[in-house]
Design a protein around this motif. Sequence first.
Motif, PDB file in Angstrom:
ATOM      1  N   VAL A 174       0.849  -1.184   0.000  1.00 25.44           N
ATOM      2  CA  VAL A 174       0.000   0.000   0.000  1.00 25.44           C
ATOM      3  C   VAL A 174       0.879   1.227   0.000  1.00 25.44           C
ATOM      4  CG1 VAL A 174      -1.731   1.272   1.298  1.00 25.44           C
ATOM      5  CG2 VAL A 174      -1.841  -1.205   1.173  1.00 25.44           C
ATOM      6  N   GLY A 175       0.549   2.165  -0.876  1.00 24.83           N
ATOM      7  CA  GLY A 175       1.297   3.405  -0.922  1.00 24.83           C
ATOM      8  C   GLY A 175       2.545   3.343  -1.775  1.00 24.83           C
ATOM      9  N   THR A 176       2.768   2.251  -2.486  1.00 27.70           N
ATOM     10  CA  THR A 176       3.932   2.152  -3.354  1.00 27.70           C
ATOM     11  C   THR A 176       3.473   2.143  -4.803  1.00 27.70           C
ATOM     12  OG1 THR A 176       3.948  -0.256  -3.386  1.00 27.70           O
ATOM     13  CG2 THR A 176       5.169   0.827  -1.609  1.00 27.70           C
ATOM     14  N   HIS A 177       4.418   2.289  -5.704  1.00 30.07           N
ATOM     15  CA  HIS A 177       4.078   2.358  -7.114  1.00 30.07           C
ATOM     16  C   HIS A 177       3.491   1.052  -7.648  1.00 30.07           C
ATOM     17  CE1 HIS A 177       8.031   0.505  -7.234  1.00 30.07           C
ATOM     18  NE2 HIS A 177       7.734   0.067  -8.423  1.00 30.07           N
ATOM     19  N   ASN A 178       3.784  -0.081  -7.015  1.00 30.34           N
ATOM     20  CA  ASN A 178       3.309  -1.367  -7.514  1.00 30.34           C
ATOM     21  C   ASN A 178       1.795  -1.473  -7.545  1.00 30.34           C
ATOM     22  OD1 ASN A 178       5.947  -2.218  -7.742  1.00 30.34           O
ATOM     23  ND2 ASN A 178       5.961  -3.185  -5.736  1.00 30.34           N
ATOM     24  N   GLU A 179       1.106  -0.818  -6.630  1.00 30.95           N
ATOM     25  CA  GLU A 179      -0.333  -0.959  -6.583  1.00 30.95           C
ATOM     26  C   GLU A 179      -1.037  -0.235  -7.735  1.00 30.95           C
ATOM     27  OE1 GLU A 179      -2.561   1.083  -3.425  1.00 30.95           O
ATOM     28  OE2 GLU A 179      -0.629   1.935  -2.908  1.00 30.95           O
ATOM     29  N   PHE A 180      -0.352   0.663  -8.435  1.00 30.07           N
ATOM     30  CA  PHE A 180      -0.955   1.387  -9.545  1.00 30.07           C
ATOM     31  C   PHE A 180      -0.868   0.622 -10.862  1.00 30.07           C
ATOM     32  CE2 PHE A 180      -0.104   4.772  -6.566  1.00 30.07           C
ATOM     33  CZ  PHE A 180      -1.186   5.621  -6.716  1.00 30.07           C
ATOM     34  N   ILE A 181       0.189  -0.140 -11.055  1.00 33.71           N
ATOM     35  CA  ILE A 181       0.457  -0.768 -12.342  1.00 33.71           C
ATOM     36  C   ILE A 181      -0.631  -1.779 -12.681  1.00 33.71           C
ATOM     37  CG2 ILE A 181       2.086  -2.216 -13.620  1.00 33.71           C
ATOM     38  CD1 ILE A 181       4.297  -0.781 -12.012  1.00 33.71           C
TER      39      ILE A 181
ATOM     40  N   ASN B 195       3.899  11.665  -8.450  1.00 35.81           N
ATOM     41  CA  ASN B 195       2.470  11.424  -8.276  1.00 35.81           C
ATOM     42  C   ASN B 195       1.729  11.482  -9.610  1.00 35.81           C
ATOM     43  OD1 ASN B 195       2.523  14.176  -8.762  1.00 35.81           O
ATOM     44  ND2 ASN B 195       0.972  14.643  -7.235  1.00 35.81           N
ATOM     45  N   THR B 196       2.470  11.404 -10.714  1.00 36.56           N
ATOM     46  CA  THR B 196       1.878  11.405 -12.043  1.00 36.56           C
ATOM     47  C   THR B 196       1.904  10.001 -12.626  1.00 36.56           C
ATOM     48  OG1 THR B 196       2.634  13.669 -12.395  1.00 36.56           O
ATOM     49  CG2 THR B 196       2.007  12.423 -14.353  1.00 36.56           C
ATOM     50  N   LEU B 197       0.743   9.537 -13.080  1.00 30.80           N
ATOM     51  CA  LEU B 197       0.652   8.223 -13.691  1.00 30.80           C
ATOM     52  C   LEU B 197       1.101   8.287 -15.135  1.00 30.80           C
ATOM     53  CD1 LEU B 197      -2.910   7.208 -12.406  1.00 30.80           C
ATOM     54  CD2 LEU B 197      -0.705   6.756 -11.330  1.00 30.80           C
ATOM     55  N   ILE B 198       1.762   7.250 -15.592  1.00 34.93           N
ATOM     56  CA  ILE B 198       2.101   7.110 -17.006  1.00 34.93           C
ATOM     57  C   ILE B 198       1.217   5.992 -17.540  1.00 34.93           C
ATOM     58  CG2 ILE B 198       3.922   6.581 -18.670  1.00 34.93           C
ATOM     59  CD1 ILE B 198       5.888   7.707 -16.533  1.00 34.93           C
TER      60      ILE B 198
ATOM     61  N   GLN C 213      -4.663   2.155 -19.265  1.00 31.84           N
ATOM     62  CA  GLN C 213      -4.121   1.278 -18.228  1.00 31.84           C
ATOM     63  C   GLN C 213      -2.822   1.905 -17.730  1.00 31.84           C
ATOM     64  OE1 GLN C 213      -3.276  -2.672 -19.590  1.00 31.84           O
ATOM     65  NE2 GLN C 213      -2.841  -3.422 -17.547  1.00 31.84           N
ATOM     66  N   VAL C 214      -2.605   1.874 -16.434  1.00 33.61           N
ATOM     67  CA  VAL C 214      -1.396   2.452 -15.834  1.00 33.61           C
ATOM     68  C   VAL C 214      -0.221   1.510 -16.076  1.00 33.61           C
ATOM     69  CG1 VAL C 214      -0.307   3.239 -13.705  1.00 33.61           C
ATOM     70  CG2 VAL C 214      -2.754   3.607 -14.057  1.00 33.61           C
ATOM     71  N   VAL C 215       0.897   2.055 -16.597  1.00 32.87           N
ATOM     72  CA  VAL C 215       2.090   1.243 -16.826  1.00 32.87           C
ATOM     73  C   VAL C 215       3.252   1.628 -15.908  1.00 32.87           C
ATOM     74  CG1 VAL C 215       1.536   0.615 -19.199  1.00 32.87           C
ATOM     75  CG2 VAL C 215       2.789   2.717 -18.756  1.00 32.87           C
TER      76      VAL C 215
ATOM     77  N   ALA D 142      -1.962  12.498 -15.120  1.00 38.80           N
ATOM     78  CA  ALA D 142      -1.324  11.464 -15.928  1.00 38.80           C
ATOM     79  C   ALA D 142      -0.760  12.047 -17.209  1.00 38.80           C
ATOM     80  CB  ALA D 142      -2.341  10.373 -16.271  1.00 38.80           C
ATOM     81  N   VAL D 143       0.206  11.315 -17.773  1.00 36.06           N
ATOM     82  CA  VAL D 143       0.718  11.570 -19.117  1.00 36.06           C
ATOM     83  C   VAL D 143       0.704  10.238 -19.844  1.00 36.06           C
ATOM     84  CG1 VAL D 143       2.160  13.553 -18.487  1.00 36.06           C
ATOM     85  CG2 VAL D 143       3.127  11.266 -18.412  1.00 36.06           C
ATOM     86  N   SER D 144       0.671  10.296 -21.180  1.00 34.58           N
ATOM     87  CA  SER D 144       0.674   9.048 -21.942  1.00 34.58           C
ATOM     88  C   SER D 144       2.105   8.568 -22.149  1.00 34.58           C
ATOM     89  CB  SER D 144      -0.022   9.224 -23.284  1.00 34.58           C
ATOM     90  OG  SER D 144       0.750  10.029 -24.129  1.00 34.58           O
ATOM     91  N   GLU D 145       2.246   7.258 -22.287  1.00 37.86           N
ATOM     92  CA  GLU D 145       3.572   6.694 -22.519  1.00 37.86           C
ATOM     93  C   GLU D 145       4.068   7.069 -23.913  1.00 37.86           C
ATOM     94  OE1 GLU D 145       5.803   2.779 -21.157  1.00 37.86           O
ATOM     95  OE2 GLU D 145       4.106   2.358 -22.461  1.00 37.86           O
TER      96      GLU D 145
END
Length: 144
Positions: free
Chosen positions: A77-84, A137-140, A130-132, A116-119
């Motif tokens: 929880v709270g790490t980047h892994n939970e977003f992917i 704090n910005t999703l790619i 889909q989050v990669v 967010a920004v696109s890959e």
Amino acid sequence: MSYFIWLMLAVAAFVVEMTLPTFFALFAGIGFIFAASAAFFFPDSLVLQLIIASVFMVFGAIIFKKRGFGDDPRDAVGTHNEFIGIGGMVKTALSPHQEGEVELYEAIVGSRHWPAVSEDGEINEGTEIQVVKLNGNTLIVEKI
């Protein structure tokens, strides 16, 4: 040492614990609370207070590790892994160089709306994504 100082250390440890996803400071806070109890009943015994604080910190960490709490990657929880891999929808158009907003299908860290920004390439409003990756704090994201 005064029991009040031990209680202040316990509160500080619990505040640190709330900001970090590690459980490191939890055991320190518990040890400080028990040391505060010892300081209340035995105010002149600093050695006893230090031993009690140390014992609770060490035993708490050993028990926590032996039980395997926090070893599962899904517990991150709270790490980047939970977003992917989380899906969502673009709310405002985005590109690799222009930040927009996405709404995730699952609330992560208490929110569904994320910058967010696109890959690669431009992604228009209403497109499923889909989050990669996560950058700060910005999703790619990428199109699905």
